[in-house]
Design a protein around this motif. Structure first.
Motif, PDB file in Angstrom:
ATOM      1  N   LEU A 197     -39.733 -53.932 -42.188  1.00 26.71           N
ATOM      2  CA  LEU A 197     -39.203 -54.507 -43.412  1.00 26.71           C
ATOM      3  C   LEU A 197     -37.827 -53.907 -43.650  1.00 26.71           C
ATOM      4  N   THR A 198     -37.086 -54.511 -44.557  1.00 20.51           N
ATOM      5  CA  THR A 198     -35.736 -54.059 -44.868  1.00 20.51           C
ATOM      6  C   THR A 198     -35.638 -53.726 -46.341  1.00 20.51           C
ATOM      7  N   ALA A 199     -34.988 -52.602 -46.640  1.00 18.21           N
ATOM      8  CA  ALA A 199     -34.692 -52.212 -48.021  1.00 18.21           C
ATOM      9  C   ALA A 199     -33.183 -52.210 -48.187  1.00 18.21           C
ATOM     10  N   VAL A 200     -32.707 -52.790 -49.267  1.00 22.44           N
ATOM     11  CA  VAL A 200     -31.288 -52.702 -49.617  1.00 22.44           C
ATOM     12  C   VAL A 200     -31.188 -51.793 -50.827  1.00 22.44           C
ATOM     13  N   ILE A 201     -30.499 -50.661 -50.634  1.00 16.61           N
ATOM     14  CA  ILE A 201     -30.346 -49.647 -51.683  1.00 16.61           C
ATOM     15  C   ILE A 201     -28.866 -49.310 -51.797  1.00 16.61           C
ATOM     16  N   THR A 202     -28.489 -48.563 -52.815  1.00 18.87           N
ATOM     17  CA  THR A 202     -27.083 -48.191 -52.936  1.00 18.87           C
ATOM     18  C   THR A 202     -26.695 -47.229 -51.816  1.00 18.87           C
ATOM     19  N   ALA A 203     -25.435 -47.268 -51.453  1.00 21.50           N
ATOM     20  CA  ALA A 203     -24.927 -46.347 -50.427  1.00 21.50           C
ATOM     21  C   ALA A 203     -25.101 -44.905 -50.903  1.00 21.50           C
ATOM     22  N   ASP A 204     -24.917 -44.670 -52.214  1.00 21.51           N
ATOM     23  CA  ASP A 204     -25.109 -43.323 -52.755  1.00 21.51           C
ATOM     24  C   ASP A 204     -26.538 -42.845 -52.567  1.00 21.51           C
ATOM     25  N   ALA A 205     -27.517 -43.719 -52.841  1.00 16.63           N
ATOM     26  CA  ALA A 205     -28.921 -43.346 -52.665  1.00 16.63           C
ATOM     27  C   ALA A 205     -29.212 -43.050 -51.198  1.00 16.63           C
ATOM     28  N   CYS A 206     -28.656 -43.845 -50.310  1.00 14.86           N
ATOM     29  CA  CYS A 206     -28.853 -43.635 -48.879  1.00 14.86           C
ATOM     30  C   CYS A 206     -28.328 -42.264 -48.462  1.00 14.86           C
ATOM     31  N   ALA A 207     -27.161 -41.910 -48.973  1.00 12.40           N
ATOM     32  CA  ALA A 207     -26.576 -40.602 -48.658  1.00 12.40           C
ATOM     33  C   ALA A 207     -27.385 -39.472 -49.290  1.00 12.40           C
ATOM     34  N   ASP A 208     -27.781 -39.639 -50.549  1.00 12.17           N
ATOM     35  CA  ASP A 208     -28.561 -38.604 -51.243  1.00 12.17           C
ATOM     36  C   ASP A 208     -29.890 -38.332 -50.541  1.00 12.17           C
TER      37      ASP A 208
END
Length: 146
Positions: free
Chosen positions: A112-123
């Motif tokens: 599956l795919t999740a689209v999250i904020t770039a900030d959340a991905c980095a955090d």
């Protein structure tokens, strides 16, 4: 069948196709449980009208659709949370843009795919191979007959 990401389409987080294992109806809404491959279960909260219109009952073949923007990610199992759908998995790929990130997750039943904020991905330090739990509210799972 398998949960699978829809490649090239960030709007769809995953599609599951399998059988309804239970339907619990309330006054207006119902919860419908769907058994996925590898024994995982997905819960959808839908209207009673949808249950009737789709003819849902135990054993019904269905497709469950989840928008990629409705898939949250955690880096460890989460307790004390009302979210019913918690699918442990592994990050298969990460694509980061200026504001958002697409994270492809392999779970026991597929991808599956999740689209999250770039900030959340980095955090969350999400990189290929990282362990995650995909979290999906039951109200964000749509059902269609297979």
């Amino acid at each position: 069948m398998r949960v699978r990401g829809v490649l090239g389409d960030r709007q769809v987080g995953g599609v599951a196709q399998d059988l309804v294992t239970s339907v619990a109806e309330g006054e207006v809404m119902a919860t419908v449980k769907v058994r996925l491959d590898a024994g995982q279960e997905l819960t959808a909260a839908v209207t009673r009208d949808a249950v009737k219109d789709l003819g849902l009952h135990e054993g019904s073949p269905v497709r469950a659709l989840v928008k990629s923007t409705e898939v949250a990610l955690a880096t460890a199992p989460v307790e004390g949370l009302s979210i019913r759908n918690r699918l442990p998995g592994t990050v298969a790929a990460v694509s980061v843009g200026g504001a958002m990130a697409g994270v492809k997750v392999t779970v026991a039943a597929g991808e599956l795919t999740a689209v999250i904020t770039a900030d959340a991905c980095a955090d969350l330090n999400l990189t290929e191979g990282a362990s995650v739990v995909a979290l999906i509210k039951s109200t964000e799972v749509s059902l269609a007959t297979a």
